[in-house]
Design an enzyme around this catalytic site. Structure first.
Site, PDB file in Angstrom:
ATOM      1  N   ASN A 187      37.283   0.773 -30.663  1.00  0.00           N
ATOM      2  CA  ASN A 187      36.320   1.453 -29.799  1.00  0.00           C
ATOM      3  C   ASN A 187      34.933   1.406 -30.422  1.00  0.00           C
ATOM      4  OD1 ASN A 187      37.531   3.465 -31.628  1.00  0.00           O
ATOM      5  ND2 ASN A 187      36.487   5.049 -30.455  1.00  0.00           N
ATOM      6  N   GLU A 231      31.377   3.299 -29.866  1.00  0.00           N
ATOM      7  CA  GLU A 231      30.636   4.374 -29.218  1.00  0.00           C
ATOM      8  C   GLU A 231      29.138   4.106 -29.234  1.00  0.00           C
ATOM      9  OE1 GLU A 231      33.656   8.096 -30.009  1.00  0.00           O
ATOM     10  OE2 GLU A 231      31.742   8.087 -31.032  1.00  0.00           O
ATOM     11  N   ALA A 284      25.317   6.515 -28.634  1.00  0.00           N
ATOM     12  CA  ALA A 284      24.729   7.836 -28.402  1.00  0.00           C
ATOM     13  C   ALA A 284      24.438   8.071 -26.923  1.00  0.00           C
ATOM     14  CB  ALA A 284      23.447   7.993 -29.215  1.00  0.00           C
ATOM     15  N   TYR A 329      26.079   8.133 -24.089  1.00  0.00           N
ATOM     16  CA  TYR A 329      27.357   8.155 -23.371  1.00  0.00           C
ATOM     17  C   TYR A 329      27.121   7.839 -21.908  1.00  0.00           C
ATOM     18  CZ  TYR A 329      30.054  10.322 -27.151  1.00  0.00           C
ATOM     19  OH  TYR A 329      30.709  10.564 -28.317  1.00  0.00           O
ATOM     20  N   GLU A 344      40.878  -0.861 -26.157  1.00  0.00           N
ATOM     21  CA  GLU A 344      41.736  -1.672 -25.291  1.00  0.00           C
ATOM     22  C   GLU A 344      40.923  -2.674 -24.487  1.00  0.00           C
ATOM     23  OE1 GLU A 344      41.631   1.624 -25.722  1.00  0.00           O
ATOM     24  OE2 GLU A 344      43.449   2.586 -24.958  1.00  0.00           O
ATOM     25  N   CYS A 387      40.884   2.362 -18.940  1.00  0.00           N
ATOM     26  CA  CYS A 387      41.605   1.283 -19.628  1.00  0.00           C
ATOM     27  C   CYS A 387      42.898   0.936 -18.898  1.00  0.00           C
ATOM     28  CB  CYS A 387      41.909   1.670 -21.069  1.00  0.00           C
ATOM     29  SG  CYS A 387      40.437   1.600 -22.122  1.00  0.00           S
TER      30      CYS A 387
END
Length: 163
Positions: free
Chosen positions: A62, A64, A66, A68, A75, A115
């Site tokens: 994954n 990430e 900031a 979002y 996956e 996913c």
């Protein structure tokens, strides 16, 4: 009114050694990828390893951001990479592992809804099931024989009028 029952089965194993050597390798790689995940905000680290029909293994973690939800789950990183690098090659098995810095995950992790939908699309495209091997931080492992089992009321191209 009619109630419908949608059955769901998975296999639970208590130890990695109960898996084939090939599946053990996938789980090991997915755990390594969880260690390499970029998750400074959630501190929820996920790794994935996809075994292709040609024997190649594509990994993902994954990522990430900031802003979002600009990040991407392990996956989808793995299956999108597999599809881009090896177009038309079928996916046989996907191992997914996760760990959480805040508490120990005593049960295997399951893919999020986005996913599940993405994985299901690949399963439908290749017209063959994709086995999922799910793990957390304990020895317990779940094996799901096909992605569609995780999304029984799935949305597919059929709903769009496309076959």
């Amino acid at each position: 009114m009619k109630k419908l029952n949608i059955p769901f089965q998975l296999t639970e194993i208590e130890n990695l050694t109960e898996l084939t050597a090939e599946d053990q390798q996938l789980v090991s790689l997915s755990k390594e990828m969880a260690d390499q995940a970029y998750a400074p905000y959630s501190e929820f680290f996920v790794g994935a390893a996809v075994l292709l029909e040609n024997g190649k293994i594509i990994k993902g973690s994954n990522q990430e951001n900031a802003a979002y939800p600009s990040g991407l789950c392990a996956e989808r990183v793995a299956v999108f990479s597999a599809s881009a690098l090896y177009p038309g090659i079928k996916m046989k098995t996907i191992a997914i592992s996760a760990k959480n810095r805040h508490n120990t995950m005593n049960r295997p992790i399951s893919p999020c809804g986005a996913c599940r939908q993405a994985l299901l699309e690949y399963e439908f495209r290749q017209k063959e099931p994709v086995k999922l091997i799910l793990s957390g931080q304990s020895e317990k492992i779940y094996i799901v024989n096909k992605v569609q089992d995780l999304l029984p009321l799935s949305f597919t191209a059929d709903e769009l009028g496309r076959l």
